[in-house]
Design a protein around this motif. Structure first.
Motif: not given
Lengths: 403, 403
Positions: A78-79, A82, B53, B56-57, B59-61, B63-65, B67-68
C-alpha cells in the motif's frame, strides 16, 4: 512487454528506498511496458512481528502467525502504491485474497497452486502498475498462508508464469550471480547467463541469491529469470533453459559452511542397517547429504554422512537412542568444522575431466578431501572449514573463471 | 447465549491488556456461552500508520489508505487468538475478507451492507472463540474499506444483528453511560438503562461513549447494547427499546464544545435566501445545527446558526465568496467560544415543563442563553463556552440526576 519485478525487504526498508523502487518501476512503465511488482515486508518487519507473537505466545499456532505476518507485505504494497501515485503514475496494491493466490493448506510453508489473474489483468488494462504482496497466499479454508523461506521470489515467478510475462526480474543487493562469492574469491566474475539446472545446484549449495523453489518453478514454466541489483542499472544474470554455446565448462564455485559430518563407527554389518539409520533420521525430518560407507570388516562397517550443522546434534541424539537396539555400533563421531565446496557447470556433462581437475587444484593447494559427491553437473567435496577460502580460490583459478 | 464483545484500541494496547481482554472473554466462554470478539487496532497503531502514509504521500488515495490501515486490526486479532490459545482456549481470528464484511464502495467511510455469517457460525460450532477485525470491510471491487469514526462499534452491532446475538457488549474505559460527563459534573451518576433514542441524542451531543451509527443500527435491528468498562466487572448501561417504567424525566445532560456560531448580518431578505445559504454549505459537506432567523427589517434579516468548530472558518469563507452574488449581506460574524448543553430524556415527550425547568436553572446560575433548539426528547441551549461547567452542574442538579 509484461515484466514482473520482485524487490525484497531491504529494498523497501524506508521512505527513500521505497521511492527508489517506485522510480525504477516507473522507468519501465514509461517505456510502454506493463509492470507487476512483487514486494516483501519492509526491512525487519517480519522479525518484529514474530517477536511480538513470541511475547504473547511462544507456541503460537502457525495459522495465527500467518494471519499476523501477512500484514507486513500488505503494509509495503500500500505504501508503494502511494509512492507511485505521488510520482504521478497510477498504481494499485493487491493482497493474496484479491489475486486469489491459492496455496496448499500448510500454514507457514505453503506451496502455490493456482493464481487467478483476472484482477491483475483488469488493472493492467487500466494502465496501472500492479503491486502484489509476496510471500503470502490463501488456502482452501480461506485462511492466509505464507510460503516459507524465499517465498516472495516464488510469488514473483508464479505470477510471471500465470501472466505469461516476458521476464521476471529478481532484485537483490548484488549485481547478479557470480562465479563464486566475491567476499571469498576476490577475482569472482559476474555470470551473464546460466541454466536453470546450474542455478539450482548453485542455490542449493549456498550461493544464496535465489531460492531453490523459485528456480524450480521458473524451470517448470519456462519463466526467464533475471537476477539484478536494486542499487544500479547493470544487466544482471539471465537464468534460462539454454545458454550461449560458448558456455564455460564450469560456471561457478559454491561453498556451504552449514555442514557437519557424522560418522557411525563399527556399525553392526547386517542387511538393512543403513536403511534403518537413514530412516530414523528421515522420520525426524533430517536430510542427509554426502554418504560414505566403508567396506565391511569383522562383521562391522563405518558409515559417515553430512547433515546441516544446525540439526547435527539432534541427529547424533537420535542415533544414540537406537545404539542398544537397531543400530549397534561402537561410537558416533560428530565433526562440525567442515564445509562443502562445489563446482557447477552444464558443460561438465560432456567432459569427464572436471572432477580430476578440481582434485588436482585442491592437492596443489594442500587441501585434504574428506568425502566426495557428484551429480551430472556438479562435483562436491567435503573439506576442513578452515580451508574454504584457499580451496575456493584454487578451484576458481584452475577453471579460469575470472577470465 | 451468543455474546458479541467489542474492545477498543486502548483495551488491547499492550501484552497485559491483551491478556486482560482474553481472560475476560474466556470467563464468558467457560460459562458455556458462544463468544465473538470484535477488536480495533492496538493503541496508537492507526495514527502511526497514517503518519507513515503521510510521509510517503500526503494526498494518498483513500483506497490505499484503507489497504494500509486494515493491517492494524488484523494484527490485533491474530495476537488475541494467540493469547487465548496460550490460556488453553481454542480461538481463531478472521478479517473482513474471511467474514465477507460487505460494505458500500466509499473508501475511508463505508457503510456495512451484508455479512456472511457462515464462517463464524462454523468456527463457533467448533467451540472456538471467534475474533473479528473491527472497522474494516470489503466492497464490490473486492477492495478493503474502512467504516470511519466509531467503525468497530458498528462492526460489533452489525455482527450481533447478523448472528442474532443475545447481547452486544461495548467495552470502554468508563463504567457505562452517565447522567453527565463526570469530569464536568462530579455528582454524575451511572445510568442502568437507557433507550436507543436517548442514547442517540446523547452520543450526537458529545457524550462520546457510543458512535451514532452503531446506536442507529442497534435500534434498527433490535440489538441489545451493553456499555461497560474493560477495567472492572460492573454491570454497565443497557441500551434497548423500552426501559423500566420508573424512568426519569431526564436521563442525562450532555455538552458539545466543538461548536461555533456564525451570524450573517443584514442579509438581503429575498425568497429562497436561507435555502441558498444552507445549500452552499451543504454542497461543501458542512452540517448546520441550531438555526435562528430574525424577523425581517428594512429589507434585510439576520441568520445565525451553529456548525462544528473545525469547519467554521471554511463555512465563513464559503459565505464570503457569495457575498457579491447570491448572498448579499453587510457582514459575517464568527463566534468560537460557544458550547451546546442539552438535556435528554424519553420522559420529556409527555411533559412540557422540561425546557422551562432547564431555562430556570440556567437563569438562577446566571448563564445567558444565546440560542435554543429542541427535539421530542431533547432541549439544547447554546451558551458561552466558559459557562459549560456551571450550566451542566446547575441543570444536573435541577433535574435531581445524581439521586
Amino acid at each position: 512487454m509484461l515484466i514482473v519485478k520482485k524487490f525484497g525487504g531491504t529494498s523497501v526498508g524506508d521512505k527513500d528506498r521505497i521511492f527508489n523502487v517506485a522510480r525504477r518501476c516507473i522507468e519501465d512503465y514509461k517505456k510502454g511496458n506493463q509492470v507487476v511488482v512483487v514486494l516483501s515486508a519492509m526491512g525487519k518487519t517480519t522479525d518484529e512481528l514474530l517477536a511480538k507473537a513470541r511475547e504473547i505466545n511462544p507456541n503460537a499456532s502457525k495459522r495465527e502467525l500467518d494471519m499476523l505476518l501477512t500484514t507486513g507485505e500488505q503494509t509495503s504494497v500500500s505504501l508503494m502504491a502511494m509512492a507511485m501515485d505521488s510520482l504521478g503514475v497510477p498504481a494499485i496494491s493487491l493482497n493474496a485474497f484479491q489475486v486469489a493466490m491459492n496455496t496448499t493448506s500448510t500454514y507457514g510453508n505453503a506451496r502455490l497452486k493456482r493464481i487467478d489473474t483476472d484482477r491483475i489483468k483488469h488493472e493492467l488494462s487500466n494502465k496501472k502498475i500492479v503491486i502484489v504482496t509476496g510471500f503470502q497466499g490463501i488456502n482452501k479454508y480461506d485462511d492466509y498462508t505464507t510460503l516459507g523461506r524465499g517465498g516472495s521470489d516464488t510469488t514473483a515467478v508464479a505470477l510471471a508464469a500465470a501472466l505469461r510475462a516476458d521476464a521476471c526480474e529478481i532484485y537483490t543487493d548484488v549485481d547478479g550471480v557470480y562465479t563464486a562469492d566475491p567476499r571469498i574469491v576476490p577475482t569472482a566474475r559476474k555470470i551473464d547467463e546460466i541454466t536453470y539446472d546450474e542455478m539450482l545446484e548453485l542455490s542449493s549449495l549456498g550461493a544464496g541469491v535465489l531460492h531453490n523453489r523459485s528456480v524450480e518453478m521458473a524451470k517448470k514454466y519456462g519463466v526467464q529469470l533475471i537476477v539484478r541489483s536494486s542499487l544500479n542499472n547493470k544487466e544482471g544474470t539471465v537464468v534460462k533453459e539454454v545458454v550461449k554455446m560458448e558456455e564455460l565448462l564450469v560456471s561457478g564455485v559454491a561453498c556451504d559452511r552449514n555442514t557437519a559430518r557424522i560418522a557411525v563407527i563399527e556399525l553392526e554389518d547386517r542387511p538393512g542397517v543403513a536403511f534403518k539409520l537413514f530412516n530414523h533420521l528421515a522420520n525426524h525430518g533430517i536430510n542427509v547429504d554426502i554418504i560414505l560407507q566403508s567396506v565391511g570388516r569383522n562383521g562391522t562397517k563405518d558409515i559417515s554422512f553430512t547433515v546441516a550443522e544446525d540439526v547435527a546434534e539432534e541427529a547424533v541424539k537420535i542415533i544414540e537412542r537406537h545404539r542398544t537396539g537397531s543400530l549397534k555400533c561402537s561410537r558416533v563421531e560428530l565433526e562440525k568444522n567442515v564445509a562443502k565446496v562445489s563446482v557447477v557447470g552444464a558443460g561438465m556433462m560432456t567432459n569427464a575431466g572436471v572432477a580430476a581437475k578440481m582434485f588436482e587444484a585442491l592437492y596443489d593447494a594442500n587441501v585434504n578431501i574428506k568425502q566426495i559427491s557428484t551429480s551430472e553437473i556438479r562435483v562436491t567435496v567435503l573439506i576442513d572449514e578452515k580451508f574454504v577460502e584457499t580451496a575456493m580460490n584454487a578451484v576458481h583459478e584452475a577453471f579460469a573463471l575470472s577470465k
